[in-house]
Scaffold this active site. Sequence first.
Site, PDB file in Angstrom:
ATOM      1  N   GLU A 270       0.783  -1.236   0.000  1.00  0.00           N
ATOM      2  CA  GLU A 270       0.000   0.000   0.000  1.00  0.00           C
ATOM      3  C   GLU A 270       0.815   1.287   0.000  1.00  0.00           C
ATOM      4  O   GLU A 270       0.332   2.308   0.495  1.00  0.00           O
ATOM      5  CB  GLU A 270      -0.907  -0.008   1.231  1.00  0.00           C
ATOM      6  CG  GLU A 270      -0.194   0.153   2.596  1.00  0.00           C
ATOM      7  CD  GLU A 270       0.134  -1.150   3.323  1.00  0.00           C
ATOM      8  OE1 GLU A 270       0.240  -2.196   2.651  1.00  0.00           O
ATOM      9  OE2 GLU A 270       0.293  -1.115   4.551  1.00  0.00           O
ATOM     10  N   GLU A 304      -5.607  -2.617  -0.378  1.00  0.00           N
ATOM     11  CA  GLU A 304      -4.483  -1.664  -0.438  1.00  0.00           C
ATOM     12  C   GLU A 304      -5.001  -0.233  -0.521  1.00  0.00           C
ATOM     13  O   GLU A 304      -4.447   0.671   0.102  1.00  0.00           O
ATOM     14  CB  GLU A 304      -3.556  -1.967  -1.619  1.00  0.00           C
ATOM     15  CG  GLU A 304      -3.032  -3.411  -1.705  1.00  0.00           C
ATOM     16  CD  GLU A 304      -2.441  -3.958  -0.425  1.00  0.00           C
ATOM     17  OE1 GLU A 304      -1.909  -3.172   0.375  1.00  0.00           O
ATOM     18  OE2 GLU A 304      -2.531  -5.192  -0.203  1.00  0.00           O
ATOM     19  N   HIS A 307      -6.009   1.038   2.850  1.00  0.00           N
ATOM     20  CA  HIS A 307      -4.874   1.369   3.713  1.00  0.00           C
ATOM     21  C   HIS A 307      -4.532   2.857   3.643  1.00  0.00           C
ATOM     22  O   HIS A 307      -3.860   3.370   4.537  1.00  0.00           O
ATOM     23  CB  HIS A 307      -3.631   0.582   3.282  1.00  0.00           C
ATOM     24  CG  HIS A 307      -3.431  -0.720   4.000  1.00  0.00           C
ATOM     25  ND1 HIS A 307      -3.576  -0.859   5.359  1.00  0.00           N
ATOM     26  CD2 HIS A 307      -3.051  -1.943   3.541  1.00  0.00           C
ATOM     27  CE1 HIS A 307      -3.300  -2.115   5.701  1.00  0.00           C
ATOM     28  NE2 HIS A 307      -2.987  -2.794   4.616  1.00  0.00           N
TER      29      HIS A 307
END
Length: 877
Positions: A270, A304, A307
Amino acid sequence: MTEQTPRETRRTDYRPPAFLVDTVALRFELDPQATVVRSRLTLRRNPQGDATAPLRLDGEALVLLGLRLDGKALGANRYALETDGSLVLPDLPDACVLEVETRIAPEANTELSGLYTSGGAFFTQCEAEGFRRITYFPDRPDVMARYTTTVVADRARCPVLLSNGNRTDAGTLPDGRHFATWVDPHPKPSYLFALVAGDLLAVRDSFTTRSGRQVALAIWVRRGDETSCDHAMQSLKQSMAWDERVFGLEYDLDEFNIAAVSDFNMGAMENKGLNVFNTKYVLARPETATDADYDGIQRVIAHEYFHNWTGNRVTCRDWFQLSLKEGLTVFRDQQFGADMGSAAVKRIVDVRRLRAAQFPEDDGPLAHPVRPDSYLAIDNFYTPTVYEKGAEICRMLYRMLGPDRFRRGMDTYIGRHDNQAVTIEDFVRAISDGGGMDLTLFMRWYSQAGTPELTISETHDPATGRWTLTLRQFTRPTPGQAEKQPLPIPIAMGLLGQDGTELPTRLAGETEARPGTRMLLLTEAEQDFVFEDLPAPPVPSLLRGFSAPVRLGGISRERLRFLATHDTDPFVRWDAGQHYATALMLELIAGRAHDAEPDEGLVAAMASLLEGADADPEFAAEALALPSESYVADQMKVVDPEAIHAVRQLLRRGLGRRLAARFRATYERLTDTGPYRIDGRASGQRALRNTCLAYLALAGQDGIALAKAQFDAARNMTDALAALVVLAATNTPERDDALAAFHARWRGDELVLDKWFSIQATSPRPQTVEDVRRLYRHPDFDLRNPNRVRALVGAFSAGNQVRFHDASGAGYRFLADTVIALDPMNGQIASRLINPLGMWRRQDAARGALMRAELERVLATPKLSRLTFEKASKALA
Ligand code: B3K
Ligand code: ZN
């Protein structure tokens, strides 16, 4: 043994950093053999830190070329290079500028941590401690700085130069070189740094945020892969919209880039504004990717992306807090997945994953709390416990508070801690304050390892209409935690009448009965819940939607059957069916009755599932599948892999025969596939049809012909692969032909070739161990490519219970050989492969001894990585 026994890092040893870094200016002169990295750090003594401590910069596999303090070169007497690789500078002014020049060799970096090359392009992976392999730096998440990155490279070799943030400058340099400068305005820890450079193509799109920011989206891939990015891009835009709608969280840069790479240690990363992805979680076309692959892409892209707030804007103070970002982000990606399709099926899939990976971990030598207390190598703690159990903890908070109060808690968390590096206490306090609930006791979920076991008993008094449900919880000791405390366990439940209708519920002391599902909170080791107005004893339906990560046992088969048919909660219906089938298999195993006819109750349940399958094919496919061999193993004190396999096959074959006509009819009805679509209904139909195929194939010869025909005619990978799995389990010419044809067609596509390896590695044929050894020497096998290693070695050892546990020990030996060969190249992948050997206590004495011997052989290997050392030594302890 390692040269020196690695030092343990303990959670309670946390000290704030002595120095903070306000800005980092990086300049990379990229070269595969000798990349020069110049870093300019503006440093300031941390008012919260030790006022006299020196500056300590982490480093690993670096060549130090130069050091300057406030513009002046530093003599060798002003710093020390320690044996652990770190660079220590005493006597620094409270505010200063440090310039560091290092050299690294990306092409020689087989660990795939730090800066490395893949297919001629440059990529980075810095979480957890990879940035120290790029330059000297306080490589810890509580040091957050603003980064400016200039990348210089040969234009022909690397026309594309990417880093975090927004691109602010670019231009030409002498000698065919060029540069680009990227500025990331958001302070971030070093683990979120990223650089990508190479000959890549962009698939572009855009997204306008709720507040009107135009975000340029790009997915960067190798030439030829640009036609396989639609689903990833679609998933990204859905994720961006979902996070705004559900959590009020918007993207915060003008660009969002994703770069895909074939050599990658995990799924994706991420990094701020520049996510790096394993190609497996980006590339998909119907001909090359299965429905499961499509799901995986949607899940990982979302994860991701999410995040960006839970992990990046609010990050972890230290790595013990890892679940702060991972558990919460998995919970968020699960909720997203539930909103994008069937919430019920999504929950089933997620619980299956939890039970397959996390429950055994919690029950084995590597059991650890969601917030561990110590580690030798942090990369060993990216575990199902930290991720999946961590997500279950967030889900319990969500279910106890309800969506609105949970959202207020999340708003408090983000509002209070934006741009901070925080702890799990900070998170729970924010949820508690914002959501308005005392969560003091709840913190135990983070510190106590092990899966609570729940049992129930009931008493009924027809005279008063009172029915008492007694719930008990018990958690077994885990390594380092002999004593366990009761945990607060939210139990979503309802009551059914004997006729199967849902009853309203009234607990003693309540004035009104409530309809539908309600929540009980079990906080004691044993607790009574008294229900009123029940002239006849009801049937309790417990843990609806799997409201807590616990094992619920002791429910009679009769009741399981009742719940599987009548409960209003689809999760409980599925789960009761699975428990029923498991109980049957365990009985068969205990009685060694390997040739019995299938149980009539199971036959009837399966028949009625097939009957009603059209209403929800996705659910039907889930419910028709028997529990996996490893799930059954997890219910046994001493595992008998051969008996489990035999009994499960027997049952499947029996069901296939008894219900052949219905399986056939369902299969035929779903034969017209039409244009490929990936919505839940279409993929559910494919799943159902392929479930029928698997049963039919076991039931007799006709099934093989059916599989062969399906394989030949398949226009999508889901159908082709399902047929190939069936064929690969047989000893037929059809098997060899199909595998050869598949290889010939797909040898140029590495992700599809991975499937070819996996299918053979997971075949239940007795000769699979030899096949796997042979495939290891196949020209297409590559020990340096993590996907290929997972496809062959991981699939075999973690996904083929009966053959991995071959009584000869050949499977164990193969795994240990691989770990020993791989460890010097890539400790992260080697150490992750080892887990199945750690479960030796659950096997019989002979197998256990063989497994231990292999672990000891691994441990005796000279220069073992600290990752593999930690796993192997803990597994033997
Ligand atoms: N945060 C990364 C995992 C990093 C693993 C380092 N060994 C991917 C993720 O969980 O989103
Ligand atoms: Zn994550």
